[in-house]
Design a protein around this motif. Structure first.
Motif, mmCIF file in Angstrom:
data_model
loop_
_atom_site.group_PDB
_atom_site.id
_atom_site.type_symbol
_atom_site.label_atom_id
_atom_site.label_comp_id
_atom_site.label_asym_id
_atom_site.label_seq_id
_atom_site.Cartn_x
_atom_site.Cartn_y
_atom_site.Cartn_z
ATOM 1 N N ARG A 279 0.816 -1.213 0.000
ATOM 2 C CA ARG A 279 0.000 0.000 0.000
ATOM 3 C C ARG A 279 0.852 1.265 0.000
ATOM 4 N N ALA A 280 2.104 1.161 0.450
ATOM 5 C CA ALA A 280 2.927 2.369 0.593
ATOM 6 C C ALA A 280 4.396 1.987 0.560
ATOM 7 N N ALA A 307 5.674 4.010 -8.270
ATOM 8 C CA ALA A 307 4.578 4.284 -7.339
ATOM 9 C C ALA A 307 3.267 4.497 -8.081
ATOM 10 N N GLU A 308 3.343 5.146 -9.235
ATOM 11 C CA GLU A 308 2.140 5.359 -10.044
ATOM 12 C C GLU A 308 1.615 4.035 -10.588
ATOM 13 N N ASP A 311 0.169 2.058 -7.573
ATOM 14 C CA ASP A 311 -0.761 2.805 -6.721
ATOM 15 C C ASP A 311 -0.277 2.840 -5.267
ATOM 16 N N TRP A 313 1.239 4.922 -1.920
ATOM 17 C CA TRP A 313 1.596 6.137 -1.212
ATOM 18 C C TRP A 313 3.114 6.116 -1.021
ATOM 19 N N ASP A 335 6.603 15.270 -7.534
ATOM 20 C CA ASP A 335 5.267 14.666 -7.605
ATOM 21 C C ASP A 335 4.150 15.692 -7.511
ATOM 22 N N HIS A 338 0.916 14.715 -5.024
ATOM 23 C CA HIS A 338 -0.189 13.894 -5.525
ATOM 24 C C HIS A 338 -0.287 12.610 -4.711
ATOM 25 N N ARG A 339 0.812 11.841 -4.662
ATOM 26 C CA ARG A 339 0.822 10.617 -3.874
ATOM 27 C C ARG A 339 2.018 10.575 -2.920
ATOM 28 N N SER A 361 0.589 17.514 3.672
ATOM 29 C CA SER A 361 -0.392 16.520 3.247
ATOM 30 C C SER A 361 -1.094 16.909 1.945
ATOM 31 N N PRO A 362 -1.299 15.953 1.052
ATOM 32 C CA PRO A 362 -2.235 16.195 -0.046
ATOM 33 C C PRO A 362 -3.596 16.589 0.536
ATOM 34 N N GLN A 364 -6.585 15.833 0.149
ATOM 35 C CA GLN A 364 -7.615 14.823 0.401
ATOM 36 C C GLN A 364 -7.383 14.001 1.665
#
Length: 508
Positions: A279-280, A307-308, A311, A313, A335, A338-339, A361-362, A364
């Motif tokens: 996940r990261a 990373a893109e 997917d 982080w 980046d 973005h992520r 932080s992004p 979102q």
């Protein structure tokens, strides 16, 4: 300089003038003459002062309870910087041959009391373990020669005048003391950071910055806010030992991506990402711990592309950036937030005790991180954050950072040469920062390995950081992480020379 030294002026550390401060003393004049004679030989001034004071104590000329000149008085008498004298006194205190008495100055320590203190306070463990590193090095580091620690010498921090900033910060209005502060942290510091970080990350809103109790706390909020127990995450190997513990405490599965002198093994990263669907990924772009290397711009682009594809982080630990050149690659800058989630803090440059860090932080995920912060500890210390803001706003702070970088570079070069003379080779030549990882060639065995050497060193009051602390599976190694700002001590080099014969290292 004059051939005859003037009498020392009265000490300003105490209302009562010390006898040493009021008349000439043979040991001080001998020290001054020795400095004049040895400067041409290139011997480090701090080392000369420490060895001279130690010699006069050993000879009985300086007896237990004798007060030494104040830092300022001795510096003026010798014609050197007060920072040099302060660092020498700090080292003598660490050796427990000199005691620092608050408000009264420095005194020759009773060796009987020093031995009793060592036996009582150090509590030598049966073995050097991960728990010892986590629980004891930080508490006991001031009692030991902390050759593997994660902070600069105390005298270096004294140059940034943090104490003045802290005094000013405590004069805040009463209504601020009677409230917990903003959930994101002190607005003044967030605004200052948004302005400073925009140079490499592009436009940032102060509301995208979450202040924390240091980088470790920042990583904790990210782990709890974005990841779930059972998730696989990629980490660098070797890498930050405390991050490994954090991840495991939260039920995550850390998977090591090799990082060498050439950077990250991107082919292995690709294979592991396909196999484990992480996940990261946690990465230190600049001043990697423990190698002190910096990713190339080419590698940074390839890491972001991976990373893109998968997917991921990307959590960028930026704690060492201020110890590197200002234009080193930034994953967050490339980046555009973005992520990539960058974290940073000020324990390496302002003071370890400040405990102020941040997450950029992004947009979102700001809410998720803030919710975890409030649930687990409420707000952070506005007094500390105000002090950090004052230091960062002072133009002198940038000059201070430049001096620190220069001193670390010089120390690093000397330590590389000194270790090479003993037979320890670097795993990678550092690009910046405070660390150097180096060890003996040949395989580690059950009777000759870094952890056994570290145990023997600890018996002599030297705290080393064995290489296996920085690996997930912790196999035996023959290398250590050295802090170059602390590693020039003659006691360390003498011990390492003896360890070659004692453990038979470097013979494989």
């Amino acid at each position: 300089m004059d051939s005859v030294a003037p009498a020392l002026p009265p000490s300003s550390d105490s209302p009562d003038a010390s006898p040493l401060a009021s008349s000439p003393h043979a040991w001080v004049h001998t020290l001054r003459q020795g400095l004049q004679a040895e400067r041409a030989a290139g011997t480090r001034l701090v080392t000369q002062i420490v060895e001279a004071v130690q010699q006069h104590i050993d000879s009985g000329e300086l007896r237990s309870g004798t007060r030494l000149p104040s830092v300022r008085a001795l510096a003026q008498h010798l014609g050197i910087s007060t920072f040099t004298v302060a660092e020498a006194y700090t080292e003598l205190v660490g050796r427990q041959v000199v005691a620092a008495r608050r408000g009264a100055g420095y005194y020759v320590q009773s060796q009987r009391l020093a031995r009793r203190s060592t036996q009582q306070e150090l509590k030598l463990p049966a073995r050097i373990s991960d728990d010892w590193l986590t629980l004891n090095m930080f508490a006991q580091g001031r009692e030991l020669l902390a050759a593997g620690c994660g902070w600069l010498p105390l005298s270096w921090y004294a140059e940034n005048d943090f104490h003045a900033a802290l005094r000013q910060a405590t004069r805040i209005a009463g209504e601020h003391l009677a409230s917990y502060g903003h959930p994101l942290g002190y607005a003044g510091l967030r605004q200052q950071l948004a302005k400073d970080l925009a140079h490499r990350m592009g436009p940032i809103s102060a509301d995208q910055i979450v202040l924390t109790h240091g980088v470790t706390h920042a990583l904790e909020l990210i782990i709890m806010g974005l990841l779930r127990p059972g998730d696989a995450v990629l980490v660098e190997e070797p890498g930050y030992w405390n991050l490994h513990a954090q991840l495991r405490c939260h039920g995550l599965r850390p998977i090591g991506v090799p990082r060498t002198a050439q950077g990250l093994d991107l082919a292995e990263l690709e294979r592991l990402a396909l196999a484990h669907q992480p996940r990261a990924m946690f990465v230190t772009t600049v001043g990697h711990n423990p190698l002190s290397t910096t990713l190339s711009l080419n590698q940074a682009h390839k890491l972001l592309a991976a990373a893109e594809r998968h997917d991921l982080w990307v959590i960028e630990d930026d704690i060492f950036r201020d110890l590197d050149e200002p234009h080193s690659p930034s994953l967050a800058g490339l980046d555009g937030l973005h992520r990539v989630i960058p974290t940073g803090g000020f324990s390496k440059t302002i003071a370890p005790a400040i405990r102020v860090g941040y997450i950029v932080s992004p947009p979102q995920v700001v809410e998720a991180l803030t919710r975890v912060k409030m649930a687990c500890g409420l707000t952070t210390s506005e007094i500390n954050e105000r002090a950090a803001a004052r230091v960062l706003a002072d133009p002198a702070h940038r000059r201070y950072q430049e001096r620190i970088r220069h001193r670390l570079t010089s120390a690093r070069e000397r330590v590389v040469e000194a270790l090479d003379d003993i037979g320890l080779a670097p795993l990678a030549l550092p690009d910046s920062g405070m660390y150097l990882s180096a060890g003996w060639q040949g395989p580690a065995t059950d009777t000759a390995n870094a952890r056994l050497v570290a145990q023997a060193a600890f018996q002599e009051g030297i705290a080393l950081a064995p290489g296996d602390f920085f690996l997930l599976e912790q196999p035996h190694t023959t290398w250590f992480r050295f802090n170059v700002a602390h590693a020039e001590d003659p006691r360390l080099m003498a011990f390492l020379k003896r360890a070659v014969d004692q453990f038979g290292l470097g013979r494989g």
